[in-house]
Design an enzyme around this catalytic site. Structure first.
Site, mmCIF file in Angstrom:
data_model
loop_
_atom_site.group_PDB
_atom_site.id
_atom_site.type_symbol
_atom_site.label_atom_id
_atom_site.label_comp_id
_atom_site.label_asym_id
_atom_site.label_seq_id
_atom_site.Cartn_x
_atom_site.Cartn_y
_atom_site.Cartn_z
ATOM 1 C CG ASP A 353 -1.777 1.191 1.361
ATOM 2 O OD1 ASP A 353 -2.613 1.398 0.476
ATOM 3 O OD2 ASP A 353 -1.613 1.949 2.345
ATOM 4 C CD GLU A 389 -2.079 2.206 -3.505
ATOM 5 O OE1 GLU A 389 -3.269 2.432 -3.788
ATOM 6 O OE2 GLU A 389 -1.645 2.251 -2.336
#
Length: 711
Positions: A353, A389
């Site tokens: 993330d 990401e």
């Protein structure tokens, strides 16, 4: 204190981090460069009463350590760390606050929000510069010593699926089985529920290879959400990087074992488990946040602080704090965590993330950062799937295509362009690049098409059904006046906002879902499918359901005929992808002419069956074109002709029917129609000759395979 555990404490070893049981006792260690004293606090079995505090006797190379005989699996503990309380200098030590061990392999209990959980006195003069003397232990979750032993029955650590064969399926542990009738009620929404044979069999039947789970590291529910009767459903608020969250266990005291058993069930089916991990920030927030772990252990080391005023935190994550991935001890903690999940829990990869944070140095993003170098040289980590990401909220934070070899990346450009194209506003020239694994972004340094992770939907945003059902987000249930979540959804409701009984609109929406799924699973690169999209699940237009632990987010398994038909469509698509290597090439398709083999791996054609010209690409009204992938092109760097099938994909985003001339192509004279998104069924192939015209329905996609007519 005769008979107390403190009287038996020994020096222990600084070698292994955390609380490590050796069969006779437990070795405790804690990194802190600035602490003056560290105490282990032992609690009763439910974590309610503090029994004893034991100071760790030794300090070696910034590691506090000690060994406690007779402390073992199931014993509950926490930390108290002494040191300077000088917020302006970055130090926030407060031994009145019980802290979680960053390396704890098990947790018990949940945080009960109270003023006592803050290192400063809320409302006091000077605010976070004040010092709070109240004990936070009654309100804190606790750590648990674990037994690491588990019988994997000879199962290897990793059953790595080759990247070019990978199809990712993004799912939430709780939401996937919470309403599933085949899962026993007690196990619904848990690791045990996900590992149920019927669930594993279903996932396997879809043709996906790798299940990517939303965060399962121990996390904290935000106080402002709890006050509204909501919760942090997605879990992007980690506070422990070594422990699966006990709220996902049907038997919390057996959480670790239950997680391992779930992994084993998926591995037995040949499926991978990938974890979505949050190493960019923690749940402790900024200077006004609680003191739960890192802030009270060594705030100046674990977090990035403003250089000219260390009272304040750098907030490149948008969550209040940012982990200091420039410090060796923090890099070690993160890489230790990753190796632990691979070696001890057998996971097959990670999706990071806000991954740009991991490559941030004080001067900004650096694709040769300390952390990325550590991963590159690590024999364990470079053997598993690493997916970034590639963006964060900091300056220069958007880095799609900027990660080094060995990494794959989420490609939001694919999402946006494909959505635009199918709603009729995207350029053919743009979608053509995305169909080819975005070579303009990823084709450098020897990276492969698989490094481009394509997706049309993900946990964050509209579901597939909602993408074709709503023009606008409908997040009223989140309690933020529908101001949260992105307004740039590139969605199209096909003429009516929300559900409708209009058969024409319903048919168009169903075709658009088939178009989007087909584009995703037939594009070069690595596809990622959002769980539930295969049967058209809805979140009622909520595109930011992070706080909805209810029917909005849970998958509804009461499947109607349309849902079953869409599942069959997905199964056909994944079957085609697995069967035909040309759909998942390990080399970028470039369209360059190979003079030696007299072949081009890729050709673009217009509706007349001729190769696309510059004026075709620049025509804003050109929404129908074809993509020929020639199986005779060399599949590797060797100068050898390929033996794969040649395939033709035709995309028509125009609102009306287009007469498309099937092109003449070397290697065969018959085009076998494998699928047409205008036809919901998965009937057997039809045959057409070179030069035949095929009426391509408005807003539809076709796939043909070339043969010599004998198929």
């Amino acid at each position: 204190m005769s008979g107390s555990k403190a009287s038996k404490v020994r020096e222990g070893s600084p070698a292994a981090q955390g609380a490590i049981w050796d069969g006779k006792g437990t070795n405790f260690t804690l990194f802190s460069a600035n602490a003056t004293k560290v105490e282990i606090c032992l609690f009763d079995s439910v974590g309610a009463r503090e029994l004893e505090r034991i100071a760790l006797p030794e300090y070696t190379d910034e590691i506090w350590h000690g060994y406690l005989p007779e402390v073992g699996p199931g014993d509950v503990y926490g930390l108290r760390v002494h040191g300077p309380y000088e917020p302006s200098a970055g130090h926030r030590f407060n031994p009145n606050k019980l802290l979680l061990d960053p390396y704890a392999r098990g947790h018990t209990g949940e945080l009960k929000w109270a003023h006592e959980c803050f290192g400063y006195t809320i409302g006091a003069e000077g605010d976070d510069l004040s010092f709070d003397e109240r004990d936070s232990a009654p309100f804190m979750p606790k750590c648990v010593v674990v037994d690491p032993n588990f019988d994997w029955h000879g199962q290897p650590r990793s059953r790595a699926v080759p990247w070019d064969r990978t199809i990712i399926y993004e799912a939430h542990v709780r939401g996937f089985t919470k309403l599933h009738p085949a899962v026993p009620i007690k196990q619904r929404g848990t690791f045990a529920g996900l590992g149920t044979q019927q669930i594993v069999d279903y996932v396997k039947s879809l043709g996906v290879t790798s299940v990517e789970l939303l965060p399962i590291h121990t996390f904290v529910n935000d106080s402002h959400l709890l006050e509204q009767g909501l919760t942090n459903y997605w879990g992007y608020n980690s506070i422990g990087f070594f422990a699966p969250d006990p709220r996902y266990a049907s038997e919390p005291e057996q959480c670790l074992r239950e997680f391992k058993e779930m992994v084993a069930r998926f591995h037995e089916a040949g499926l991978e488990i990938i974890l979505d991990v949050v190493y960019n920030h923690t749940a402790e927030g900024n200077e006004r946040g609680p003191t739960l772990s890192f802030k009270g252990i060594d705030n100046a080391t674990y977090y990035r602080l403003l250089p000219d005023d260390q009272r304040y935190y750098i907030n490149d994550t948008g969550t209040g704090n940012t982990l200091n991935m420039s410090h060796p001890a923090v890099i070690q903690m993160v890489t230790d965590s990753l190796r632990y999940w691979v070696n001890e829990l057998h996971v097959d990869g990670f999706r990071f993330d806000l991954g740009t944070i991991l490559a941030r140095e004080p001067a900004g993003f650096d694709n040769q950062s300390g952390f990325l170098k550590a991963c590159h040289q690590d024999p364990v980590l470079r053997s598993v799937k690493l997916i970034a990401e590639p963006w964060d909220c900091g300056p220069g934070g958007y880095q799609v295509g900027g990660f080094p070899p060995g990494w794959a990346e989420w490609n939001d450009r694919y999402r946006d362009v494909v959505r635009d194209f199918w709603k009729g506003s995207g350029a053919a020239s743009e979608v053509a690049k995305r169909l080819c694994a975005s070579a303009d972004v990823f084709n450098h340094l020897g990276r492969r098409p698989s490094s481009c992770v394509n997706f049309v939907t993900a946990h964050d945003g509209f579901t597939l059904n909602d993408l074709v059902t709503y023009n606008d987000k409908h997040n009223e249930a989140n309690g933020e006046d529908n101001k949260d979540g992105s307004s740039d959804n590139r969605s199209w409701n096909c003429g009516v906002e929300g559900p409708t009984d209009d058969p024409a609109i319903t048919a168009l929406r169903e075709r658009q879902m088939r178009n989007l799924l087909s584009t995703l699973l037939l594009s070069q690169g690595t596809p990622m499918l959002l769980a539930g999209d295969e049967f058209g699940r809805t979140q009622l237009g909520n595109n930011n359901a992070y706080c909805q632990d209810n029917e909005i987010s849970w998958l509804n398994w009461d499947l109607q005929t349309k849902g079953q038909e869409l599942i069959a469509w997905v199964q056909k698509l994944t079957g085609l992808r697995h069967k035909y290597p040309i759909l998942r090439r390990n080399r970028f398709l470039t369209g360059a002419y190979d003079e030696e083999l007299d072949v081009k791996d890729l050709a673009w054609i217009n509706a007349s069956g001729a190769e696309m010209r510059d004026e075709d690409w620049s025509d804003a009204n050109m929404h129908c074109f074809g993509m020929i992938m020639d199986g005779r092109a060399r599949p590797t760097g060797l100068r050898q002709r390929g033996t794969e099938a040649t395939m033709l994909m035709v995309l028509n985003a125009h609102h009306d029917l287009v007469e498309f001339v099937l092109p003449v192509c070397q290697g065969g004279d018959t085009w076998n129609l494998m699928l047409d998104t205008n036809v919901a069924s998965t009937a057997s192939a039809q045959k057409f000759s070179n030069g035949d015209k095929y009426g391509v329905t408005g807003r539809s996609l076709l796939l043909f395979v070339l043969s010599d007519g004998r198929l």
